[in-house]
Write an enzyme that holds these catalytic residues in place. Sequence first.
Site, short mmCIF file in Angstrom:
data_model
loop_
_atom_site.label_atom_id
_atom_site.label_comp_id
_atom_site.label_asym_id
_atom_site.label_seq_id
_atom_site.Cartn_x
_atom_site.Cartn_y
_atom_site.Cartn_z
CB ILE A 729 -0.79 0.08 1.03
CG1 ILE A 729 -0.08 -0.60 2.78
CG2 ILE A 729 -2.14 -0.73 0.92
CD1 ILE A 729 -1.09 0.44 4.25
N GLY A 730 1.94 1.03 -0.13
CA GLY A 730 2.89 2.37 -0.18
C GLY A 730 4.29 1.66 -0.28
N GLY A 732 8.76 3.28 0.18
CA GLY A 732 9.69 5.12 0.78
C GLY A 732 10.46 4.43 0.39
CE LYS A 751 9.13 2.41 7.02
NZ LYS A 751 9.32 4.29 7.97
CG ASP A 851 10.42 13.11 5.20
OD1 ASP A 851 10.14 13.99 4.09
OD2 ASP A 851 10.32 11.95 4.65
#
Length: 990
Positions: A729-730, A732, A751, A851
């Site tokens: 879903i993501g 980085g 994560k 960030d």
Amino acid sequence: MKLFPMPYLLLCLCMFVNTTSPVPHHIQGSEADALLKWKATLDNNSQPLLSSWIGDNPCGCEGITCDHQSKSIYKVNLTGIGLKGTLQSLNFSSLPKLHTLLLKNNLFYGVVPHHIEALSNLDTLDFSQNNFYGTIPISICNLSQLSYLDLSENHHLTGIIPSEIGRLRNLENLHFHSCNLTGTIPISIGMLTNISTLLLYGNTLSGHIPREIGKLFNVKKLYFGWNSLYGFIPQEIGFLKKVSELDLSMNNLFGAIPSTIGNLSNLHHLYLHHNHLTGSIPTEIGNLYSLSSFRLLNNNLSGSIPSSIGNLVNLDNILLLSNNLSGPIPPTIGNLTKLTSLKLFSNALSGNIPTEMNRLTNFETLQLDYNNFIGQLHHNICVGGKLKRFTGNITDSFGVYPQLDYLELSDNQFYGHLSPNWGNCKNLTSLKIDNNNLTGTIPSELGRATNLHELNLSSNHLTGRIPKELDNLVSLIELSISNNHLLGEVPVQMASLQQLNNLDLSSNNLSGSIPKQLGSLSMLLHLKLGKNKFEGNIPSEIGKLKDTEDLDLSRNVLNETIPEMLGQLYRLETLNLSHNKLSGLIPFSYGDMLALTNVDISYNQLEGPIPSIQAFQNASIEALRNNKGLCGNVSGLMSCSTSTEKFHSRKTKKILMLVLSLTLCTLLSALFVYGIKIYYRYRASSTRECNPRGESHDQNIFAIWSFDGKMVYENIIEATEEFDNKYLIGDGGQGSVYRAELPTGQVVAVKKLHSLQNGEMSNLKAFSSEIKALTESRHRNIVKLYGYCSHPLHSFLVYEFLEKGSVDKILKDNEQATTFDWNKRVDVIKDVANALCYMHHDCSPPIVHRDISSKNVILDLEYVAHVSDFGTAKFLNPDSSNWTSFAGTFGYAAPELAYTMEVNEKCDVYSFGVSTMLQSSGLGVEIDDLWLIDKLDQRLPRPIKDIEKEVISMMKIACHCITESPCSRPTMEHVCKEIVNCNVKTNFKG
């Protein structure tokens, strides 16, 4: 009579002209041909807009005007009809007689073509409000007949202003504002001696203001604001005798305001705000008799306000706030009878407010707070007059204002009584007079001010009872009357205030029992009743306050036992029951009060084992001392007896069985350190086991509550099919995020850290930083970390799953962006501000995220925002420098990080400002409200009146946050205060 559609009529007209009036050959074969060829290159949706462009004679058709004698095209006006395309294929040399070319407010893109110089007779050129990019062609400076040139609001137009601009000697209007131009203002600008309007604001121009501007004797409007200009304001500014509007604001100008500015006798608007100007306000300012608006706010000006300011009888507003001005307000200010707004707050002004200000009956906004004024509150404040907003100090002789809607007099030296006439202020939404010397009682008539949202009378010398009539204030969000001398019982009618978020009655002499009716205030976040004389038991109904984050009942005479229902306060972060007479066991069990981080139960008569809740287990002995017989594994407490341990263990197991299948929670932060040590020692091990208790030195740590780490690890691997991309879903720089549904039905976000070939994590430091930051911070707008696993094969962190995803993802999807309405966007901005304020000001040491971007703001189903991704977070050490390598997202990172690696909270403030602007518009900003509204996200309908004001205020706050100088940016604490003010007065200071 049959009516024909307009395009058909235009077509007939053009055909009629063509058949009855033959035109010269050059129109038929040249001008018309050039326009038709250009039309054919436009976007398919644009061509029907020019349906009347057919045949050999364009005269009289859409946007075309011809000269009656020569029959040549004289004017092309295609303003605001939605055309899209470029100008590259338009043969300008075929339009030799063209005098006016207006393409404003369309969708043209590409570069401004160099061959535009072929339009040698052009007088007016307007390409504003399009999407042109590239640089301004030097050839445009060859159009010697130009009197009007407008390339403004092409936000991708870059490069410098050509030094050849001085060739345009006939130019009267030059509009290059709101682009992305860089470089300096060319000195050849001084050759434009006919110029009347010169607008260069809203770019990134740098360097000094050239002294040559003193040659612009005819200029009336000079706008250089919102750039990066620096240096002194040239003395030659005094030669601009005709100027009526002068804006040098939002730059980096320094030095004194030149006294020659007093020569500008025709000046109506003077804007020098948000610079670094020093020295005093020159007395010559009193010569500007035509001045109506005067803004010097946010500089470093010192000295007194000159008495000559009383000469400016046409002034409508004066903004001198946020300087270092001192001394009294000159009595001559009473001459300014047209004045509607006077803002002098945040200076060092002193003395009484002059009685002459009684003549200023047109006030709508008066802000004098954060100074050193003295005086007595006037009892007839709400009887007459026009004042709508007031912050500051009022003397007995001061005027009276029934339209008042905001009043803040905090942190001054007011004395006297509160008048019953405050109840006449029907429009009043905020009344804040805390930290003064008020005496007497709270008038019951105050209950008539039914629009009040905020009432803060704390830290005064008020006496008497809390009037029950305050129950009429049903819109009240904050009620703070702490630190006074109030007595008697709390009226049960307080339960009518169903909108209350904050109730602070602490540090008074209140007595009796705590009303159980307070348990019905379902929106209460902070309940502070400490330092009073309350007695009896703690009402179990307090346990119904499900959203409460802060409960302080300390320093009273409360007795009996602690009600078990308090264990239902799952969002409670701070609990203070100290200095009472509470007895018995502490009834909370494992799984209760999951968010609790701070607890104080000292100085009671409690006994038995302390709960196996992290806040209790981590509490210092100071928070537990002086009880009857508490025991537990805390330094300073005695160990519990075997029987007590068995009792505690049985009760814990019962609760644990209920919560194991529902959710996850963070293990004690100490296990993190232990887990990392074991990870280093045994990272080569191929075992998949994770042991939360660390019982075997052969295993790694999976720190998720007291779960069987191995079981949860395997559940996550199974739920994601070993991190298959279909659950992704993501993604980085440090890891990928997956959606995992556990056997219990709970959905979590996982994560997974990127791994190197040898099985090590690619960034152990980021892994450690994120765990440390999230285990040491608890806030509703910070994503919850349930646990983590350090393992040679898979290292990951487990968070709460937030269904809506990132703000970045929503804004890139037109359908989702449309659902993400203005109310939701404003709430998200507030959520992020609250999270950052907590990190910067409530955490010790402070945490800098580094960030903050739209990718790292995640929304749940209710669009509540949660700040995520703390891999680059840094804890600020107050005893040493905080230098580090660059981290963050380009575009969001503060500009100073390009030349210094010192990290502080102002880096987050800048990123917050950028994120807020992108969420609102995706473009730059301008101080003018109408300009701001035009730049809002066009995918949403224009916000309605109230939310429109709030959105504009948010954008102005964001603008203040992205100031280039870190010292000029507000703190997040100040930002949050301004956001609260937006809810009430929708007006950012400055």
